[in-house]
Design a protein around this motif. Structure first.
Motif, short mmCIF file in Angstrom:
data_model
loop_
_atom_site.label_atom_id
_atom_site.label_comp_id
_atom_site.label_asym_id
_atom_site.label_seq_id
_atom_site.Cartn_x
_atom_site.Cartn_y
_atom_site.Cartn_z
N ILE A 296 -55.06 67.32 -45.41
CA ILE A 296 -54.17 66.68 -46.39
C ILE A 296 -54.67 65.26 -46.61
CG2 ILE A 296 -51.84 65.85 -46.87
CD1 ILE A 296 -50.77 68.04 -45.02
N GLN A 297 -54.87 64.89 -47.89
CA GLN A 297 -55.28 63.51 -48.18
C GLN A 297 -54.57 63.04 -49.44
OE1 GLN A 297 -57.43 62.04 -50.65
NE2 GLN A 297 -57.66 63.92 -51.87
N SER A 298 -54.17 61.76 -49.44
CA SER A 298 -53.45 61.23 -50.60
C SER A 298 -54.12 59.97 -51.15
CB SER A 298 -51.99 60.92 -50.23
OG SER A 298 -51.91 59.96 -49.20
N PHE A 299 -55.45 59.89 -50.98
CA PHE A 299 -56.20 58.86 -51.68
C PHE A 299 -56.17 59.14 -53.19
CE2 PHE A 299 -57.99 58.58 -47.45
CZ PHE A 299 -58.32 57.24 -47.29
N ARG A 300 -56.42 58.12 -53.98
CA ARG A 300 -56.55 58.36 -55.42
C ARG A 300 -57.78 59.22 -55.69
NH1 ARG A 300 -57.28 52.95 -57.74
NH2 ARG A 300 -57.72 52.32 -55.61
N ILE A 323 -58.03 74.76 -46.05
CA ILE A 323 -57.20 74.41 -47.18
C ILE A 323 -57.30 72.90 -47.37
CG2 ILE A 323 -54.92 74.56 -48.24
CD1 ILE A 323 -56.21 77.28 -47.32
N TYR A 324 -57.72 72.48 -48.55
CA TYR A 324 -57.91 71.06 -48.86
C TYR A 324 -56.78 70.66 -49.82
CZ TYR A 324 -60.55 66.82 -50.25
OH TYR A 324 -60.97 65.53 -50.48
N ALA A 325 -55.83 69.85 -49.33
CA ALA A 325 -54.63 69.53 -50.10
C ALA A 325 -54.63 68.06 -50.50
CB ALA A 325 -53.38 69.84 -49.28
N SER A 326 -54.44 67.79 -51.78
CA SER A 326 -54.45 66.43 -52.30
C SER A 326 -53.15 66.13 -53.04
CB SER A 326 -55.62 66.23 -53.28
OG SER A 326 -56.85 66.46 -52.65
N LEU A 327 -52.77 64.87 -52.98
CA LEU A 327 -51.58 64.41 -53.68
C LEU A 327 -51.84 63.04 -54.26
CD1 LEU A 327 -47.93 64.77 -52.68
CD2 LEU A 327 -48.77 62.47 -53.14
N PHE A 381 -43.41 70.59 -52.03
CA PHE A 381 -44.26 71.43 -52.88
C PHE A 381 -45.69 71.46 -52.37
CE2 PHE A 381 -41.86 71.45 -57.24
CZ PHE A 381 -40.84 72.18 -56.66
N LEU A 382 -46.19 70.34 -51.85
CA LEU A 382 -47.55 70.35 -51.29
C LEU A 382 -47.60 71.26 -50.07
CD1 LEU A 382 -50.36 69.11 -51.81
CD2 LEU A 382 -49.81 67.40 -50.06
N ALA A 383 -46.59 71.18 -49.21
CA ALA A 383 -46.53 72.08 -48.05
C ALA A 383 -46.45 73.53 -48.51
CB ALA A 383 -45.34 71.72 -47.17
N LEU A 384 -45.64 73.81 -49.54
CA LEU A 384 -45.54 75.16 -50.08
C LEU A 384 -46.89 75.63 -50.60
CD1 LEU A 384 -44.01 77.65 -51.13
CD2 LEU A 384 -43.34 76.28 -53.13
N GLY A 385 -47.58 74.78 -51.36
CA GLY A 385 -48.90 75.15 -51.87
C GLY A 385 -49.89 75.41 -50.76
N GLU A 401 -58.25 74.85 -52.58
CA GLU A 401 -57.82 73.50 -52.89
C GLU A 401 -56.42 73.54 -53.49
OE1 GLU A 401 -59.41 69.54 -55.33
OE2 GLU A 401 -60.48 71.46 -55.52
N VAL A 402 -55.56 72.61 -53.06
CA VAL A 402 -54.18 72.50 -53.54
C VAL A 402 -53.97 71.08 -54.05
CG1 VAL A 402 -51.74 72.71 -52.92
CG2 VAL A 402 -53.45 74.15 -51.77
#
Length: 488
Positions: A296-300, A323-327, A381-385, A401-402
């Motif tokens: 999980i990463q939330s960098f721009r 699983i690569y998740a971005s926000l 929603f990110l956790a769901l994805g 990727e999510v």
């Protein structure tokens, strides 16, 4: 949901079917509690139980894979408990001390020269300094009157644009119509969760899940590396931890933190330091990701890729599948994708605050939502994805990727329509402001931590037959080694 009054079950089924998950049994989600908890002209009360319930159902789906069950176990959610969890940061108490003020002294809303309004988000010291520099004020200024006078010299959109070019977080109040006319709005997807395949990898349960013969919780053993801050990203990690995942929360030792928020969102996690400014830190993260299940990463957009950790690079580090998740705030594409943003600022600039004020009809120019609903919904929603992508990895194989953004979540919530006039405000029971309230007390737990006695909101999603809760309690940042837990 076209033509029908939205409800929690309809939202859950739309999320579920759009994510291409197996059909839900009719009795999969059990709801208790009041229908209308959050005062709003939007259908805001539906989202805490829908987002938390859908995520718990997805965790139950993974449990059914692990135990070879014919169907997932039912999930129960109390709607008031879910709404209280959407304000968990405000109900977190250490050693019986009053909750801290979570807003920095520079943060707030201010009038502009063109009779507009801007919001300044400056809870991080670097954002406060950037805002004050733009305004021509000393870097240590906390005088609200001086800040208001400085803001008053600017037009709203001009100040917003200047901030975006100078590392500050300042946004102008807009109507929904003004927001929707922007290319930034047009670039957002209609569905708030994006999932796509990165590359091929073997199908089946990840080794971290197979190594636990009798899991007591749905995601027990799942390895999650999380680099995120503030609310949405940490809430995603916290949710996975509530269902048993081993979440390693990674911070740069040089970066500022928000300890009064961190103590809430770090529940369930272990905390470690990794410095991505040097090769040793990059090597440590690469070693972790080589055997991780989720990143999980939330960098721009593009920032973490520039350090060598793009989705393709991370998938190459882990040929077993990851699983690569971005926000982020404003989506993956479009002219605003690289802008800094937070829940309150997205509410302001996308028209939510202006439209709420219009329906409330009390003479205000803006009215905020009663909770940080974009942050919390985006986190769930990110956790769901992530869990939906994990299901695809188990069934079909591959690395996935999510992506979720605050602005896309705003688009989704507001797309469900409005409650006429003041009805949405008047019929909601509302949330108490204090953890001492009898309404809140049943949803709290008290635990011993290294910071003292912590009282905080329990997770609201319950899965029949599975443990749900936080195994780890908050510590100092960087307290743990950058290693995965041994299977138990």
């Amino acid at each position: 949901m076209a033509g029908a009054e939205p409800n929690v079950h309809a939202i859950v089924h739309q999320l579920w079917s759009t994510l291409d998950l197996p059909p839900l049994p009719a009795d999969a989600l059990r709801l208790t509690g009041p229908a209308h908890t959050l005062p709003s002209s939007y259908h805001l009360s539906l989202f805490p139980p829908a987002a938390i319930g859908a995520t718990a159902l997805a965790a139950s789906l993974i449990r059914s894979h692990r135990l070879n069950l014919q169907s997932l176990s039912p999930v129960s959610v109390n709607t008031l408990h879910a709404a209280v969890e959407y304000r968990s940061e405000a109900f977190t108490i250490v050693n019986d001390a009053p909750p801290a003020n979570l807003w920095g002294p520079v943060s707030g809303t201010y009038a502009t020269a063109d009779d507009g309004i801007v919001g300044i988000h400056a809870n991080f010291p670097n954002h406060a300094v950037a805002a004050l520099r733009i305004l021509g004020l000393p870097e240590d200024c906390t005088d609200k009157d001086a800040i208001a006078a400085a803001v008053k010299r600017f037009d709203a959109i001009a100040l917003e644009t200047l901030a975006s070019e100078n590392a500050a977080v300042i946004y102008a109040l807009r109507t929904p119509e003004a927001w929707n006319a922007l290319p930034a709005a047009d670039a957002l997807p209609d569905f708030p969760i994006t999932i796509r395949k990165i590359c091929d990898a073997p199908a089946g349960l990840p080794a971290s899940l197979k190594n636990i013969a009798n899991p007591t919780s749905c995601l027990q053993g799942l390895r999650v590396a999380e680099i995120s801050r503030v609310l949405a990203g940490p809430i995603a990690g916290r949710t996975l931890a509530a269902h048993g995942a081993d979440v390693l929360w990674i911070h740069g030792p040089h970066l500022p933190s928000l300890p009064d928020l961190d103590i809430d969102t770090s529940r369930g996690k272990r905390s470690t330091f990794i410095d991505l400014r040097d090769d040793a830190g990059k090597d440590t993260l690469q070693t972790l990701l080589a055997s991780a299940d989720v990143f999980i990463q939330s960098f721009r957009p593009g920032a973490i890729a520039a350090k060598g950790f793009s989705p393709q690079a991370v998938a190459a580090m882990n040929p077993s599948g990851i699983i690569y998740a971005s926000l982020n705030a404003f989506g993956e594409a479009g002219p605003w994708s690289h802008r800094r943003g937070f829940d309150s600022m997205v509410q302001l600039c996308t028209g939510i605050n202006a439209s709420e004020a219009e329906y409330h009809a009390s003479g205000e120019k803006l009215k905020k939502w009663p909770v940080q609903a974009l942050d919390h919904t985006a986190g769930y929603f990110l956790a769901l994805g992530i869990i939906a992508a994990l299901h695809r990895r188990i069934v079909d194989g591959g690395s996935w990727e999510v992506h979720v953004s605050l602005a896309a979540v705003a688009k989704y919530i507001t797309s469900l329509g409005r409650i006429p006039n003041r009805e949405g405000f008047d019929r909601a029971i509302g949330l108490p402001r204090s953890a001492d309230s009898p309404q809140v007390h049943p949803f709290l737990e008290t635990r011993e931590t290294r910071a003292g006695v912590l009282t905080a909101v329990r997770h609201a999603g319950h899965v029949d037959g599975a443990e749900v809760g936080y195994r780890h309690m908050p510590t100092e940042l960087g307290y743990h080694e950058a290693k995965w837990e041994s299977p138990s």
